[in-house]
Design an enzyme around this catalytic site. Sequence first.
Site, PDB file in Angstrom:
ATOM      1  CB  CYS A 116       4.166   9.816  -2.652  1.00  0.00           C
ATOM      2  SG  CYS A 116       2.954   9.158  -3.363  1.00  0.00           S
ATOM      3  CB  CYS A 199       2.007   2.139  -2.544  1.00  0.00           C
ATOM      4  SG  CYS A 199       3.483   2.437  -2.403  1.00  0.00           S
ATOM      5  CB  CYS A 202      -1.756   4.460  -3.445  1.00  0.00           C
ATOM      6  SG  CYS A 202      -1.533   5.108  -2.325  1.00  0.00           S
ATOM      7  CB  CYS A 227       4.467   9.047  -7.235  1.00  0.00           C
ATOM      8  SG  CYS A 227       6.006   8.399  -7.679  1.00  0.00           S
TER       9      CYS A 227
HETATM   10 FE1  SF4 Z   1       2.278   6.167   0.258  1.00  0.00          FE
HETATM   11 FE2  SF4 Z   1       0.386   5.903  -1.583  1.00  0.00          FE
HETATM   12 FE3  SF4 Z   1       2.980   7.170  -2.155  1.00  0.00          FE
HETATM   13 FE4  SF4 Z   1       2.862   4.714  -1.054  1.00  0.00          FE
HETATM   14  S1  SF4 Z   1       1.506   5.598  -3.639  1.00  0.00           S
HETATM   15  S2  SF4 Z   1       4.270   6.448  -1.274  1.00  0.00           S
HETATM   16  S3  SF4 Z   1       1.826   4.289   0.100  1.00  0.00           S
HETATM   17  S4  SF4 Z   1       0.526   7.342  -1.057  1.00  0.00           S
END
Ligand code: SF4
Length: 233
Positions: A116, A199, A202, A227
């Site tokens: 993130c 995302c 996730c 995040c």
């Molecule tokens: Fe990475 Fe998941 Fe964060 Fe997106 S939500 S930046 S894929 S950890």
Amino acid sequence: MNEGRDIDYRGNGEAEDVLKWAINKFHPQIALACSFSPEDIVTAHMMVEIQPNIRVFAIDTGRLNEETYQCAEAVRRRLGINIEWYFPKHEAVEELERKKGLFSFRTSLDARHECCNIRKVKPLSRALSGLEAWVTGLRQEQSVTRAKLDKVEHDDVHGGIAKINPLADWSAERVWEHIKKFNLPYNKLHDQGYPSIGCAPCTRAVEAGEHPRAGRWWWEDPEHKECGLHIKN
Ligand code: SF4
């Protein structure tokens, strides 16, 4: 409200009033952070009604759903706005994926924060540099981490600029009423059981009765479900 930069808002607290005040005070050094959630789209719609040349930025993490891109295009066309897209630094993503693979974020909280940080937090810092204020579609109801959200805050993590959360006290129902009333576009994943969308790897759909953010980083505890975009000092 925190002390610091002059953000002494004294309006009636309604979302439109907060936005009018903020746009009058900060435009064009104010921008909406848009992930194309229904809240962000409602906020963008309200802002365009006040100032057609509002600034909207979005972060393409490289792991978004196709439906999110389609929604972004629909919003761009419907509201007649340009979207300032930000990407992660490619060197950082390449290093992460070469060393740890494509799903390192599932292995630990630290590994998730690392991803993130590279894909969201760093691009956000670039997007906010030079701004005096940013606008979000955050709501208090969304999670335990947002329960004390103010409509106008100082963002001490980002240099003390103003952070405007006009929908802080809105319910999800009120957001959707606005979407329907003005026939605004929305992410079609919402029709498939996804109340909150981040995302692709996730985010999952939720079952009836589950918390709306239960599908975000579903393997983590609720107090960790941020995040890094909206942390406070
Ligand atoms: Fe990475 Fe998941 Fe964060 Fe997106 S939500 S930046 S894929 S950890």
